[in-house]
Scaffold this active site. Structure first.
Site, PDB file in Angstrom:
ATOM      1  N   ASN A  15       1.202  -1.192   0.189  1.00 32.62           N
ATOM      2  CA  ASN A  15      -0.012  -0.085   0.441  1.00 32.62           C
ATOM      3  C   ASN A  15       1.137   1.319  -0.277  1.00 32.62           C
ATOM      4  OD1 ASN A  15      -1.974   2.132   0.777  1.00 32.62           O
ATOM      5  ND2 ASN A  15      -2.992   0.652   2.056  1.00 32.62           N
ATOM      6  N   LYS A  22       2.962   0.672   3.068  1.00 30.08           N
ATOM      7  CA  LYS A  22       2.404   0.099   3.791  1.00 30.08           C
ATOM      8  C   LYS A  22       2.098  -1.213   3.661  1.00 30.08           C
ATOM      9  CE  LYS A  22      -0.519   2.068   5.448  1.00 30.08           C
ATOM     10  NZ  LYS A  22      -2.430   2.494   6.383  1.00 30.08           N
ATOM     11  N   ARG A  96      -2.332  -1.955  -4.494  1.00 30.63           N
ATOM     12  CA  ARG A  96      -2.785  -0.301  -4.215  1.00 30.63           C
ATOM     13  C   ARG A  96      -2.111   0.595  -4.802  1.00 30.63           C
ATOM     14  NH1 ARG A  96      -2.874   4.975  -1.149  1.00 30.63           N
ATOM     15  NH2 ARG A  96      -4.544   5.793  -0.965  1.00 30.63           N
ATOM     16  N   HIS A 184     -10.379   6.459  -1.794  1.00 34.44           N
ATOM     17  CA  HIS A 184     -10.979   5.481  -0.318  1.00 34.44           C
ATOM     18  C   HIS A 184     -11.471   4.429  -0.951  1.00 34.44           C
ATOM     19  CE1 HIS A 184      -9.997   8.974   2.026  1.00 34.44           C
ATOM     20  NE2 HIS A 184      -8.787   8.489   2.411  1.00 34.44           N
ATOM     21  N   HIS A 212     -14.578   8.134   6.248  1.00 34.05           N
ATOM     22  CA  HIS A 212     -13.470   7.834   6.035  1.00 34.05           C
ATOM     23  C   HIS A 212     -12.096   8.987   7.477  1.00 34.05           C
ATOM     24  CE1 HIS A 212      -9.352   5.202   5.368  1.00 34.05           C
ATOM     25  NE2 HIS A 212      -9.023   6.650   5.287  1.00 34.05           N
ATOM     26  N   GLY A 216      -6.043  11.390   5.205  1.00 34.91           N
ATOM     27  CA  GLY A 216      -6.773  11.790   3.784  1.00 34.91           C
ATOM     28  C   GLY A 216      -8.533  11.745   4.661  1.00 34.91           C
ATOM     29  N   ARG A 245      -4.125  18.492   3.142  1.00 36.36           N
ATOM     30  CA  ARG A 245      -5.065  18.812   1.810  1.00 36.36           C
ATOM     31  C   ARG A 245      -6.042  19.760   1.824  1.00 36.36           C
ATOM     32  NH1 ARG A 245      -5.796  12.217   0.131  1.00 36.36           N
ATOM     33  NH2 ARG A 245      -3.823  12.726   0.503  1.00 36.36           N
ATOM     34  N   GLU A 385      -7.246  -1.969   4.727  1.00 38.99           N
ATOM     35  CA  GLU A 385      -6.838  -1.567   2.822  1.00 38.99           C
ATOM     36  C   GLU A 385      -5.891  -3.031   2.326  1.00 38.99           C
ATOM     37  OE1 GLU A 385      -6.927   3.041   2.112  1.00 38.99           O
ATOM     38  OE2 GLU A 385      -5.248   2.329   2.670  1.00 38.99           O
TER      39      GLU A 385
END
Length: 406
Positions: A15, A22, A96, A184, A212, A216, A245, A385
């Site tokens: 990921n 990750k 991912r 996401h 989520h 992010g 962001r 994830e």
């Protein structure tokens, strides 16, 4: 630390983010429980760390490393993998991939043609795709005979109604793929499978908002198991304010700053992705936990937290309207799972929608944090994830007897 698993039974989930990588190693027979987890955090900063949690306490470590960019971080990761992961214990590697553009709508095996297509997509998401391509190529060089599967974060939103995908700009850009994609998606897919597992199929087919909230942050409206709208748009910069962001902004701001400060497009892109959100408003930190600790004494921290909660509350209301009501609200992500104060502030005043939080359950981070009389069930579900990547790999390749959601 070589595993004692049977040959060719391991699924390695990778990921890659804009400043972290990750990974998790699963056995294809049961992807609910990782054999190993790792993280390279704060890539490009002075305090980059590399940590591993293995099957035994002697396998655990966390150490500072020098990784000024993704290439350096990937080199360190590959050096570690060379000594710790034997190729004959792996069945496949799953990645991912944040942006699939208009072409990639489901998990699929990575080919040279896909890599070339992703290169062309890099302008869609320059903060994620180049690093993810580097990761895929590094693992391909290291494990040339292993299948690699791309799991696209945009894929969950592929069935959004056209009215939700359209952007109000000249139509010719839609033909070029400029539209709302949403992100996401791996988290959303995992949450919906977990919701069905915990509550049964029927509640998961109802009107659901997935919040989520992490570094992010996004919200997604789901009905009958499908995304009908989501707050992130053409890029992951849109929607809610995030750690660094901006979220949604007046488009005229780019022109104003160009005229008054000579800000270039590149500088504007950097500002809205790396200097805005919680960090920009507070001027001190991108970390919600730190801001909550400071808000009583620092108005900047208080305003950053208040703006985040206010915009999230508005998004819940907007998506309840889009859904024609609400049955389930799910909080997830680092903030959504752990910041009870933020959950409470978002839920405050939403009684007219049928949302009523139980203060003690919320403070205890219970699985269900709404009252017994609340018309809307409010849940906290820890997203995963990496597990969703492993589930997707198993489904694409037909591996495993218990794929955690089949």
């Amino acid at each position: 630390m070589h595993s004692e698993r049977p040959e060719n039974s391991g699924i390695l989930s990778v990921n890659g983010g804009s400043s972290s990588i990750k990974l998790a190693l699963f056995d294809a027979g049961d992807v609910r429980h990782p054999v190993l987890q790792g993280r390279m955090a704060r890539i490009g900063m002075a305090d980059t760390t590399f940590s591993i949690q293995g099957p035994h306490s002697t396998d655990h470590f966390s150490r500072p490393v020098s990784a000024p960019d993704h290439a350096a971080a990937i080199g360190l990761l590959m050096d570690w993998a060379s000594g710790q992961i034997a190729g004959d214990t792996l069945a496949a590697i799953g990645h991912r991939v944040v942006h699939g553009g208009p072409a990639f709508l489901e998990p699929q095996r990575i080919t040279p043609a896909m890599i070339e297509a992703l290169r062309h997509l890099s302008p869609f998401d320059p903060d994620h795709l180049p690093g993810e391509i580097l990761l895929i190529e590094a693992f391909r060089r290291h494990f040339p005979d292993l299948p690699q599967i791309a799991c696209f974060d945009t894929a969950f939103h592929r069935d959004m109604p056209r009215v939700a995908r359209l952007l109000p700009i000249p139509r010719r850009y839609d033909a070029q793929g400029v539209r709302r994609y949403g992100f996401h998606g791996l988290s959303c897919a995992f949450l919906m499978e977990e919701l069905a597992r915990v509550t049964g199929v029927q509640p998961a087919q109802g009107r659901v908002i997935l919040a989520h909230l992490g570094n992010g942050a996004s919200m997604t409206a789901v009905h009958a198991g499908k995304s009908i709208d989501t707050s992130m748009s053409f890029t992951p910069t849109a929607g809610l304010p995030m750690s660094t962001r901006s979220g949604d902004l007046d488009p005229g701001l780019a022109w104003y700053l160009a005229c008054t400060t000579d800000m270039t497009a590149e500088q504007f892109h950097h500002m809205v992705n790396h200097e805005s959100g919680l960090l920009g408003v507070s001027e001190t930190s991108a970390d919600m936990q730190e801001l909550l600790a400071r808000e009583a004494d620092d108005i900047r921290a208080a305003e950053a937290v208040a703006l985040f909660c206010y915009q999230a509350k508005k998004q819940v209301g907007a998506y309840a309207a889009a859904l024609g009501g609400l049955d389930t609200l799910v909080f997830t992500g680092g903030i959504g799972e752990n910041a009870s104060v933020v959950r409470a502030r978002i839920g405050e005043g939403l009684g007219f929608l049928g949302i009523e939080l139980d203060a003690s359950r919320n403070a205890a981070h219970a699985d269900v944090i709404s009252t017994d009389t609340s018309q809307v069930t409010v849940r906290v579900i820890r997203t995963d994830e990496e597990q969703m990547i492993a589930r997707s790999v198993c489904r694409v390749l037909g591996l495993g007897a218990r794929n955690g959601g089949d």
